[in-house]
Design a protein around this motif. Structure first.
Motif, PDB file in Angstrom:
ATOM      1  N   ARG A 150       0.825  -1.205   0.000  1.00  0.00           N
ATOM      2  CA  ARG A 150       0.000   0.000   0.000  1.00  0.00           C
ATOM      3  C   ARG A 150       0.864   1.261   0.000  1.00  0.00           C
ATOM      4  O   ARG A 150       0.535   2.259  -0.645  1.00  0.00           O
ATOM      5  N   ALA A 154       1.260   4.138  -2.871  1.00  0.00           N
ATOM      6  CA  ALA A 154       1.173   5.559  -2.541  1.00  0.00           C
ATOM      7  C   ALA A 154       2.399   6.316  -3.038  1.00  0.00           C
ATOM      8  O   ALA A 154       2.285   7.448  -3.529  1.00  0.00           O
ATOM      9  N   LEU A 169      -4.138  10.149  -0.331  1.00  0.00           N
ATOM     10  CA  LEU A 169      -3.284   8.975  -0.491  1.00  0.00           C
ATOM     11  C   LEU A 169      -3.784   7.835   0.388  1.00  0.00           C
ATOM     12  O   LEU A 169      -3.860   6.678  -0.055  1.00  0.00           O
ATOM     13  N   ALA A 170      -4.126   8.162   1.636  1.00  0.00           N
ATOM     14  CA  ALA A 170      -4.614   7.140   2.552  1.00  0.00           C
ATOM     15  C   ALA A 170      -5.904   6.512   2.041  1.00  0.00           C
ATOM     16  O   ALA A 170      -6.073   5.286   2.075  1.00  0.00           O
ATOM     17  N   VAL A 173      -5.410   3.993  -0.787  1.00  0.00           N
ATOM     18  CA  VAL A 173      -4.855   2.675  -0.433  1.00  0.00           C
ATOM     19  C   VAL A 173      -5.616   2.051   0.740  1.00  0.00           C
ATOM     20  O   VAL A 173      -5.142   1.098   1.365  1.00  0.00           O
ATOM     21  N   PHE A 180      -1.840   5.381   7.806  1.00  0.00           N
ATOM     22  CA  PHE A 180      -1.051   5.574   6.590  1.00  0.00           C
ATOM     23  C   PHE A 180       0.252   6.301   6.899  1.00  0.00           C
ATOM     24  O   PHE A 180       1.330   5.888   6.438  1.00  0.00           O
ATOM     25  N   PHE A 184       3.938   4.908   6.352  1.00  0.00           N
ATOM     26  CA  PHE A 184       4.788   5.636   5.410  1.00  0.00           C
ATOM     27  C   PHE A 184       6.139   5.946   6.045  1.00  0.00           C
ATOM     28  O   PHE A 184       7.189   5.744   5.421  1.00  0.00           O
TER      29      PHE A 184
END
Length: 269
Positions: A150, A154, A169-170, A173, A180, A184
């Motif tokens: 994921r 992203a 973005l969160a 995915v 997230f 990340f």
């Protein structure tokens, strides 16, 4: 792979072409010396002397090594015997940790990369199919650094659109924004805000590779002005983009991973 970009050749540089590969969170330069004075950058950098030893000056001391790892924000001057390869990495990233693991232990500048001679030899085949992948694999000790698929997805999205918010973005995915951002940071070694700068560099590099000048490339990447782009680039890599583009240069922009792949595998155009 993008089309090459050609610039004027300064008197201080050789006539050989250089090449730059831009990836999310990484960059690689191979070519003649840029004859830089003492400088510093926010990225970590592994330097390999392709044709012979490097002269490394830090403070009042001078050492000679075939390979050196320069940590971020350390002022130094590296002078190669001939050509060199400079591999820039985001501090704290899995790739940086893997690279450090195959260098001699120490503080500050590290030397003696386990595969330094092979990396010097492989530098000549970077443009061949699989050449970049093999070089990076050896630079990071063939470590299988995995990233949550994921986060990989992203990163690919961010590399194309650096202005995407954490929330978008969160959602894309299927993660909450808080989860997230935690994943990340874990998988990239840095914050979304910091990684966004690398994404902007990729966008600017892609436009430069397509023939844009620095003004158009800076605007396309979302920088406030060409001087803003130049200052961010200089802070990250220790030199102005105009200095780099002053040598005959080929610019390549790549996406490092495919979703679900290990971070040391797969380089897409």
């Amino acid at each position: 792979m993008r089309e090459p970009v050609t610039g004027a050749l300064p008197e201080t540089c050789s006539a050989e072409r250089g090449a730059v590969w831009l990836l999310p969170g990484e960059a690689l330069y191979r070519g003649p010396t840029l004859r830089l004075d003492e400088h510093t950058g926010a990225a970590s950098c592994l330097v390999i002397g392709i044709d012979g030893p490097l002269r490394v000056a830090v403070g009042g001391s001078v050492e000679h090594h075939r390979s050196v790892f320069i940590p971020p924000r350390l002022t130094c001057q590296v002078t190669p015997t001939g050509r060199l390869a400079c591999y820039f990495l985001e501090p704290g990233s899995p790739q940086e940790r893997a690279c450090l693991a195959v260098l001699r232990p120490g503080e500050g500048i590290r030397a003696g990369h386990r595969h330094e001679r092979e990396l010097a030899e492989l530098a000549g085949s970077l443009t061949e199919p699989g050449g970049l992948q093999r070089w990076v694999e050896r630079a990071t000790g063939d470590a299988e650094v995995r990233r949550d698929e994921r986060i990989t997805a992203a990163v690919a999205m961010l590399s194309a659109e650096p202005d995407l918010s954490a929330a978008r973005l969160a959602a894309a995915v299927h993660l909450s924004p808080a989860h997230f951002l935690r994943l990340f940071k874990r998988d990239t070694g840095t914050t979304l805000r910091r990684f966004r700068l690398w994404a902007r560099m990729l966008v600017a590099g892609a436009h430069i590779a397509d023939g844009a000048d620095l003004t158009r490339a800076a605007a396309a990447a979302g920088f406030a002005s060409p001087s803003h782009f130049s200052s961010v680039f200089h802070a990250m890599f220790g030199l102005a983009p105009s200095r780099l583009l002053a040598v005959p240069l080929d610019v390549h922009v790549r996406q490092r991973e495919a979703p679900g792949e290990p971070a040391s595998g797969g380089f897409a155009r």
